[in-house]
Scaffold this motif. Sequence first.
Motif, PDB file in Angstrom:
ATOM      1  N   ILE A   1       0.906  -0.987  -0.075  1.00 33.86           N
ATOM      2  CA  ILE A   1      -0.110   0.140  -0.075  1.00 33.86           C
ATOM      3  C   ILE A   1       0.919   1.253  -0.030  1.00 33.86           C
ATOM      4  CG2 ILE A   1      -1.830  -1.073   1.225  1.00 33.86           C
ATOM      5  CD1 ILE A   1      -1.072   0.454   3.946  1.00 33.86           C
ATOM      6  N   TRP A   2       0.396   2.163  -0.660  1.00 28.75           N
ATOM      7  CA  TRP A   2       1.197   3.687  -0.600  1.00 28.75           C
ATOM      8  C   TRP A   2       0.367   4.856  -0.797  1.00 28.75           C
ATOM      9  CZ3 TRP A   2       0.965   0.295  -4.466  1.00 28.75           C
ATOM     10  CH2 TRP A   2       0.572   0.551  -5.919  1.00 28.75           C
TER      11      TRP A   2
ATOM     12  N   MET B   1       4.543   8.869  -2.295  1.00 27.66           N
ATOM     13  CA  MET B   1       4.889   7.619  -2.740  1.00 27.66           C
ATOM     14  C   MET B   1       5.854   6.786  -1.727  1.00 27.66           C
ATOM     15  SD  MET B   1       3.606   7.798  -5.779  1.00 27.66           S
ATOM     16  CE  MET B   1       4.331   6.469  -6.853  1.00 27.66           C
ATOM     17  N   LYS B   2       5.573   6.949  -0.568  1.00 28.98           N
ATOM     18  CA  LYS B   2       6.109   6.149   0.652  1.00 28.98           C
ATOM     19  C   LYS B   2       4.841   4.988   0.545  1.00 28.98           C
ATOM     20  CE  LYS B   2       9.155   9.016   2.317  1.00 28.98           C
ATOM     21  NZ  LYS B   2      10.497   8.547   2.184  1.00 28.98           N
ATOM     22  N   ALA B   3       5.519   3.675   0.999  1.00 32.96           N
ATOM     23  CA  ALA B   3       4.747   2.718   0.915  1.00 32.96           C
ATOM     24  C   ALA B   3       5.043   1.902   2.280  1.00 32.96           C
ATOM     25  CB  ALA B   3       5.153   1.748  -0.268  1.00 32.96           C
TER      26      ALA B   3
ATOM     27  N   ILE C   1       7.021  -2.006   7.560  1.00 35.54           N
ATOM     28  CA  ILE C   1       6.401  -3.168   7.467  1.00 35.54           C
ATOM     29  C   ILE C   1       5.274  -3.364   8.506  1.00 35.54           C
ATOM     30  CG2 ILE C   1       6.551  -5.860   7.451  1.00 35.54           C
ATOM     31  CD1 ILE C   1       9.779  -5.338   6.850  1.00 35.54           C
ATOM     32  N   LEU C   2       3.952  -3.643   7.882  1.00 41.31           N
ATOM     33  CA  LEU C   2       3.018  -3.974   8.839  1.00 41.31           C
ATOM     34  C   LEU C   2       2.483  -5.383   8.699  1.00 41.31           C
ATOM     35  CD1 LEU C   2       0.746  -0.989   7.860  1.00 41.31           C
ATOM     36  CD2 LEU C   2       2.320  -0.924   9.887  1.00 41.31           C
ATOM     37  N   ILE C   3       2.355  -5.994  10.197  1.00 39.53           N
ATOM     38  CA  ILE C   3       1.996  -7.387  10.372  1.00 39.53           C
ATOM     39  C   ILE C   3       0.437  -7.676  11.137  1.00 39.53           C
ATOM     40  CG2 ILE C   3       2.666  -9.688  11.442  1.00 39.53           C
ATOM     41  CD1 ILE C   3       4.573  -8.646   9.302  1.00 39.53           C
ATOM     42  N   THR C   4      -0.198  -8.359  10.260  1.00 42.27           N
ATOM     43  CA  THR C   4      -1.570  -8.515  10.985  1.00 42.27           C
ATOM     44  C   THR C   4      -1.681  -9.583  12.205  1.00 42.27           C
ATOM     45  OG1 THR C   4      -2.331 -10.314   9.278  1.00 42.27           O
ATOM     46  CG2 THR C   4      -2.760  -8.013   8.775  1.00 42.27           C
ATOM     47  N   HIS C   5      -0.782 -10.767  11.781  1.00 43.25           N
ATOM     48  CA  HIS C   5      -0.897 -11.645  12.849  1.00 43.25           C
ATOM     49  C   HIS C   5       0.522 -12.659  12.700  1.00 43.25           C
ATOM     50  CE1 HIS C   5      -2.933 -13.996   9.549  1.00 43.25           C
ATOM     51  NE2 HIS C   5      -2.660 -15.276  10.178  1.00 43.25           N
ATOM     52  N   GLY C   6       0.763 -13.541  13.494  1.00 44.18           N
ATOM     53  CA  GLY C   6       2.164 -14.176  13.478  1.00 44.18           C
ATOM     54  C   GLY C   6       2.414 -15.504  12.852  1.00 44.18           C
TER      55      GLY C   6
ATOM     56  N   THR D   1       0.736   5.114  10.301  1.00 43.78           N
ATOM     57  CA  THR D   1       0.822   5.822   9.017  1.00 43.78           C
ATOM     58  C   THR D   1       1.787   5.478   7.939  1.00 43.78           C
ATOM     59  OG1 THR D   1       2.387   7.392  10.176  1.00 43.78           O
ATOM     60  CG2 THR D   1       0.375   8.222  10.606  1.00 43.78           C
ATOM     61  N   VAL D   2       1.513   5.618   6.854  1.00 43.51           N
ATOM     62  CA  VAL D   2       2.227   5.601   5.593  1.00 43.51           C
ATOM     63  C   VAL D   2       2.198   6.632   4.822  1.00 43.51           C
ATOM     64  CG1 VAL D   2       2.317   3.802   3.460  1.00 43.51           C
ATOM     65  CG2 VAL D   2       1.387   2.832   5.633  1.00 43.51           C
ATOM     66  N   GLY D   3       3.294   7.345   4.765  1.00 37.96           N
ATOM     67  CA  GLY D   3       3.330   8.704   4.163  1.00 37.96           C
ATOM     68  C   GLY D   3       2.381   9.340   4.864  1.00 37.96           C
ATOM     69  N   LYS D   4       1.205  10.168   4.092  1.00 38.26           N
ATOM     70  CA  LYS D   4       0.188  10.822   4.702  1.00 38.26           C
ATOM     71  C   LYS D   4      -0.958  10.284   4.842  1.00 38.26           C
ATOM     72  CE  LYS D   4       2.043  15.273   3.210  1.00 38.26           C
ATOM     73  NZ  LYS D   4       1.876  16.663   2.511  1.00 38.26           N
ATOM     74  N   VAL D   5      -1.112   8.929   4.714  1.00 43.46           N
ATOM     75  CA  VAL D   5      -2.118   8.014   4.802  1.00 43.46           C
ATOM     76  C   VAL D   5      -2.148   7.518   6.250  1.00 43.46           C
ATOM     77  CG1 VAL D   5      -3.170   5.744   4.189  1.00 43.46           C
ATOM     78  CG2 VAL D   5      -2.254   7.311   2.508  1.00 43.46           C
TER      79      VAL D   5
END
Length: 214
Positions: A18-19, A24-26, A52-57, A118-122
């Motif tokens: 996602i970005w 253009m940061k992702a 990096i984002l993690i939902t579960h292990g 946050t991801v960039g400005k998102v």
Amino acid sequence: MKALIIPVTPFAQNCSLIWCEETMKAAVIDPGGDLEHILGAAEEQKVEIEKILITHGHLDHAGGTQELREKLDVPVEGPHKADKFWIDQLPEQCARYGFPPSYAFTPDRWLNDGDTVTVGKVELDVVHCPGHTPGHVVFISKNDRVAIVGDVLFQGSIGRTDFPQGNHEDLINSIRNKLWPLGDDIAFVPGHGNMSTFGQERQSNPFVADMNFG
């Protein structure tokens, strides 16, 4: 926010790139493996992965996390700390299922219900949705009406709850009490399979449809 689904691992897990279109940061959500595909997609889209984002292990969602973190020197956020025992077992999980070697890791930030990332400005809201695993989190972009739900919810199905510390009742409560109130119009990327919307699943999903709950 833009998003690209990249199926990875023999389990065809939906890793998401996602970005932020302005910066253009992702972020990579759930890099279970096949890192060359993930990095190739980022290069093709001309985005810079900043976290990096993690939902579960589970291994197909988190197996490539430490290797990608070291390649890019970026932070890891998520999941909830209740999934630490799964992350600690990643090397054993991968060996058991014939996956490439993997490494346990400690996120730079464990996530809790009500947090934001946050991801960039998102900005993404964090919803803790236990049941499939005790520390599972979901990422919601309220502005874009999109959710990345990992293995909580699928088109026509829900996550398994027969793993250690899985809980069927918790999973149903997570979906119906935490996700449905966010709006029928929210489209979601599941951990496997096709996208759907919360509204569609409320109508037709045999596990969580409104008609089954009076």
